[in-house]
Design an enzyme around this catalytic site. Structure first.
Site, PDB file in Angstrom:
ATOM      1  N   TYR A  53       0.818  -1.216   0.000  1.00 45.82           N
ATOM      2  CA  TYR A  53       0.000   0.000   0.000  1.00 45.82           C
ATOM      3  C   TYR A  53       0.851   1.265   0.000  1.00 45.82           C
ATOM      4  CZ  TYR A  53      -4.306  -2.515   0.038  1.00 45.82           C
ATOM      5  OH  TYR A  53      -5.345  -3.325  -0.348  1.00 45.82           O
ATOM      6  N   ASP A  89      -7.963   6.122  -4.669  1.00 44.48           N
ATOM      7  CA  ASP A  89      -7.096   7.295  -4.862  1.00 44.48           C
ATOM      8  C   ASP A  89      -7.847   8.572  -4.484  1.00 44.48           C
ATOM      9  OD1 ASP A  89      -8.495   8.455  -7.225  1.00 44.48           O
ATOM     10  OD2 ASP A  89      -7.824   6.630  -8.245  1.00 44.48           O
ATOM     11  N   HIS A 104     -14.668   1.765  -1.304  1.00 48.73           N
ATOM     12  CA  HIS A 104     -13.607   0.820  -0.965  1.00 48.73           C
ATOM     13  C   HIS A 104     -12.519   1.480  -0.120  1.00 48.73           C
ATOM     14  CE1 HIS A 104     -14.665  -1.960  -4.619  1.00 48.73           C
ATOM     15  NE2 HIS A 104     -15.620  -1.893  -3.723  1.00 48.73           N
TER      16      HIS A 104
END
Ligand code: ZN
Length: 236
Positions: A53, A89, A104
């Site tokens: 991540y 994002d 999400h």
């Protein structure tokens, strides 16, 4: 002012160069995507998950919003625009969108590994914070001391939206002749498919995706997110 609801997926950010793991055969450094994006993967090797991540965080921070994000932001001059996105994002926000809901989660938020949805079985903590830099091993929760993790939805975890909230939005679009736009997602996979079916009663509905197949009475624009959104914006 009429309302537009924009539901978006990976295709919206593809033109910004955000890598999708489907393109890479679902693999990252020979790990299956599911291995680094699941509670099981976290329990097995949290440092690996944080590294994964961390790289995504950096790639997104270096990417720029594209014409598709900007086209959505421009709609705010004439419409109330609500974004529901599957993307983790922040490109919609950086393009100027003011109402962005992340189904999400987002790599720019962090939560505790003992968060109620982390399925850790170890505790219950509600800490949630902004995450301007990637989460590192040893970054600890200010409330309970647990390891922090990105606030993203992993395989096996619940998406971050309430059907009641979506129902309310549908009613609003039906009542003020609003617009529903589904962009950059095939609409055939869950939860997108359920969400799309909820908007059946809305008169003006559009599906923008180069690979999409017709769904119900949606008007289909089989093109990239930026081309489709610019073209649609001219007729709305
Ligand atoms: Zn905590």
């Amino acid at each position: 002012m009429q309302t537009i609801v924009v539901f978006s997926g990976a295709g919206l950010s593809a033109e910004s160069g955000i890598p999708t793991f489907r393109d890479a055969g679902g693999l990252w450094e020979n790990h299956r995507f599911e291995e680094v994006a699941s509670p099981e993967g976290w329990r097995r090797d949290p440092e690996l998950v944080l590294r994964f991540y961390g790289l995504r965080h950096e790639a997104i921070a270096q990417a720029e919003p594209n014409d598709a994000h900007r086209a959505i932001a421009d709609l705010e001059q004439r419409y109330r625009v609500i974004n529901w996105t599957q993307n983790i994002d922040n490109l919609l926000e950086r393009a100027g969108c003011t109402d962005v809901r992340h189904m999400h989660g987002s790599v720019f938020r962090q939560k505790c590994e003992h968060h109620r949805e982390a399925a850790s079985g170890k505790g219950w903590c509600d800490y949630l914070g902004e995450c301007p830099r990637p989460v590192q091993p040893g970054d600890l929760c200010p409330e309970c001391g647990g390891q922090l993790r990105p606030d993203v939805v992993w395989f096996g975890e619940s998406v971050q939206f309430e059907f009641s909230e979506v129902h309310a939005m549908c009613r609003e679009l039906e009542q003020n002749d609003g617009v529903f736009i589904c962009v950059g997602t095939s609409g055939m996979v869950q939860p997108a498919a359920s969400l799309i079916s909820l908007f059946a009663g809305v008169r003006r509905k559009y599906l923008i995706n180069p690979d999409a197949v017709p769904v119900g009475d949606y008007e289909l624009l089989a093109e990239s997110a930026s081309t489709g959104l610019r073209r649609l914006a001219r007729v709305l």
